[in-house]
Scaffold this active site. Structure first.
Site, PDB file in Angstrom:
ATOM      1  CB  ALA A  94       3.909  -2.878  -6.972  1.00 28.09           C
TER       2      ALA A  94
ATOM      3  CG  HIS B 236      12.282  -1.684  -9.647  1.00 28.04           C
ATOM      4  ND1 HIS B 236      11.216  -2.226  -8.674  1.00 28.04           N
ATOM      5  CD2 HIS B 236      11.662  -0.673 -10.222  1.00 28.04           C
ATOM      6  CE1 HIS B 236      10.280  -1.600  -8.522  1.00 28.04           C
ATOM      7  NE2 HIS B 236      10.547  -0.286  -9.572  1.00 28.04           N
TER       8      HIS B 236
ATOM      9  CG  HIS C 265      11.291   4.304  -7.199  1.00 31.01           C
ATOM     10  ND1 HIS C 265      11.991   3.082  -7.130  1.00 31.01           N
ATOM     11  CD2 HIS C 265      10.214   3.897  -7.656  1.00 31.01           C
ATOM     12  CE1 HIS C 265      11.470   2.065  -7.790  1.00 31.01           C
ATOM     13  NE2 HIS C 265      10.329   2.372  -8.430  1.00 31.01           N
TER      14      HIS C 265
ATOM     15  CG  ASN D 166      11.846   3.781  -2.138  1.00 32.45           C
ATOM     16  OD1 ASN D 166      11.422   4.979  -2.244  1.00 32.45           O
ATOM     17  ND2 ASN D 166      11.368   3.269  -0.936  1.00 32.45           N
ATOM     18  CB  ALA D 167      12.777  -1.286  -5.811  1.00 31.76           C
TER      19      ALA D 167
ATOM     20  CG  ASP E  37       4.757   8.256  -0.283  1.00 31.88           C
ATOM     21  OD1 ASP E  37       5.824   8.261   0.367  1.00 31.88           O
ATOM     22  OD2 ASP E  37       4.168   7.261  -0.439  1.00 31.88           O
ATOM     23  N   GLY E  38       5.959  10.520   2.612  1.00 26.81           N
ATOM     24  CA  GLY E  38       5.669  10.124   4.076  1.00 26.81           C
ATOM     25  C   GLY E  38       6.006   8.660   4.265  1.00 26.81           C
TER      26      GLY E  38
ATOM     27  CG  ASP F 157       6.182   4.833  -8.276  1.00 27.14           C
ATOM     28  OD1 ASP F 157       5.871   4.600  -9.404  1.00 27.14           O
ATOM     29  OD2 ASP F 157       6.816   4.222  -7.543  1.00 27.14           O
TER      30      ASP F 157
ATOM     31  CB  ALA G 116       1.659  -1.631  -4.538  1.00 26.99           C
TER      32      ALA G 116
HETATM   33 ZN   LIG Z   1       6.826   3.325 -10.826  1.00 24.06          ZN
END
Ligand SMILES: [Zn+2]
Length: 389
Positions: A142, A197, A218, A221-222, A250-251, A275, A310
């Site tokens: 995002a 990222h 994270h 993710n990414a 967060d599931g 995040d 996002a």
């Molecule tokens: Zn972030």
């Protein structure tokens, strides 16, 4: 003014202690113990005494990666930052790093300067995190593509000088030209460098850690995942005792079983971040993240019209419950992941993350189901206005 809490079950990274008491002033924890030793601390004028029998007491939570909450975005200036933090504070997050999404360098410099002022005036703000602009375009998530760039010495010097020593974390994709040199420049300046990222493979990620990066933004993710012949950045981080791994529970971002494997592989090095974007602790609807439109439905935030996640709408108490109840993580390790481990990741571990004398007066009380009932941040009680769990 001071506070004495007694009769609680203490859980922090040092372990579980029943019938625990803690006495704290506005600055630091003064004393702790077991049983009735608190009586001597309860006689002073103005001391407030809390009987916490049946409840859990933990250190205040530390969020090293978040973007907003309560309908307010960190990118939008001091008033919005304060309003967003109030929401997270009611959910137990007593110290926060302010994350910024990719934006033009001049915009980021101005934001860093503003956060430097806030960090000086509000001790609950730990500084800033530049999540952009040095990200892989194909893994930008995002972050607006037009604001992405590659690092160079002068630009980094400009950002560092705008932050005046309060830039705590910077996320970088190590495959970008100049990124490995940038890691050294940033770590020399005292910044914790996170890999994220990114399209980097296992070997390049290891090299980035050898050059000074100590965090994974994270995890999962990414970035490439774990494949049996392509172990990828997560495996590089799990195998390196110098490196901590951020995780969004967060599931939506990470399956609970995958989170369980991460905790099993690196129990002392998992950092539960939010995040969170502006919709955390607020309603579903239309929001913005930087200059991108975000739609939130059933608590899941995506770039409008796409399936790209996002940010999250989670708060740290909810992430903690997810670790405990969805992933089955041991309570000491789960609490550690929102207290001592984030403190350590940003070198704040001598001041935050434990319920022990000399540590900050950041204290959270939770009921037997792990819902927050009371919070003190720097010794001050936090209003419990949160109706949203
Ligand atoms: Zn972030």
């Amino acid at each position: 003014m001071s506070v004495v809490i007694h009769g609680a079950t203490k859980i922090d990274a040092d372990g579980i202690v029943d019938d625990f008491w803690v006495a704290f002033g506005s600055h630091s924890i003064l004393a702790t113990g077991i049983g009735t030793g608190w009586h001597g601390w309860a006689t002073a004028d103005g001391v407030s005494v809390v009987n916490a029998a049946g409840r859990i007491v933990t250190p205040g939570f530390i969020d090293i990666h978040g973007h907003g909450g309560g309908g307010h975005a960190f990118d939008d200036g001091a008033d919005e930052i304060h309003a967003a933090l109030a929401v997270h504070r009611a959910h137990g997050t007593t110290r926060s790093v302010i994350s910024l999404v990719a934006n033009p360098i001049e915009t980021l410099s101005a934001s860093l300067a503003a956060i430097a002022e806030l960090t000086a005036s509000d001790e609950l703000i730990l500084g800033s995190h530049l999540e952009g602009p040095y990200l892989a375009p194909a893994q930008r998530g995002a972050h607006s593509q037009k604001h992405l760039g590659t690092p160079n010495r002068d630009e980094l010097a400009q950002l560092l000088s705008a932050a005046r020593g309060t830039l705590r974390q910077l996320t970088i994709a190590p495959e970008l030209p100049g990124a490995l040199d940038a890691i050294e420049q940033l770590t020399d300046a005292g910044v914790t460098v996170a890999i994220g990222h990114t399209e980097a493979d296992f070997a390049l990620t290891k090299e980035a850690f050898d050059r000074g990066a100590t965090l994974l933004t994270h995890a999962f993710n990414a970035m490439p995942g774990i494949k049996h012949r392509e172990p990828g950045p997560v495996t590089a981080a799990l195998g390196d005792p110098r490196v901590a791994l951020e995780l969004i529970l967060d599931g939506f971002h990470v399956h609970p079983e995958v989170a369980r494997i991460a905790f099993f592989a690196a129990p002392q090095r998992i950092v539960l971040i939010t995040d969170a974007m502006a919709a955390a602790g607020a309603n579903d609807g239309e929001y913005t993240l930087g200059d991108l439109d975000v739609t939130v439905a059933a608590g899941r935030a995506v770039l409008s019209g796409t399936d790209t996640i996002a940010g999250s709408t989670v708060t740290q108490d909810a992430a903690l419950r997810s670790a405990l109840f969805d992933s089955g993580i041991d309570p000491v390790l789960a609490v550690r992941a929102v207290t001592a481990s984030p403190a350590r990741a940003l070198s704040f571990d001598e001041r935050f993350g434990y319920l022990a004398p000399g540590f900050a007066s950041d204290v959270v009380l939770l009921d037997a189901n792990w819902f927050v009932t009371d919070v003190w941040a720097a010794g001050v009680p936090v209003a419990q206005t949160n109706a949203v769990p």
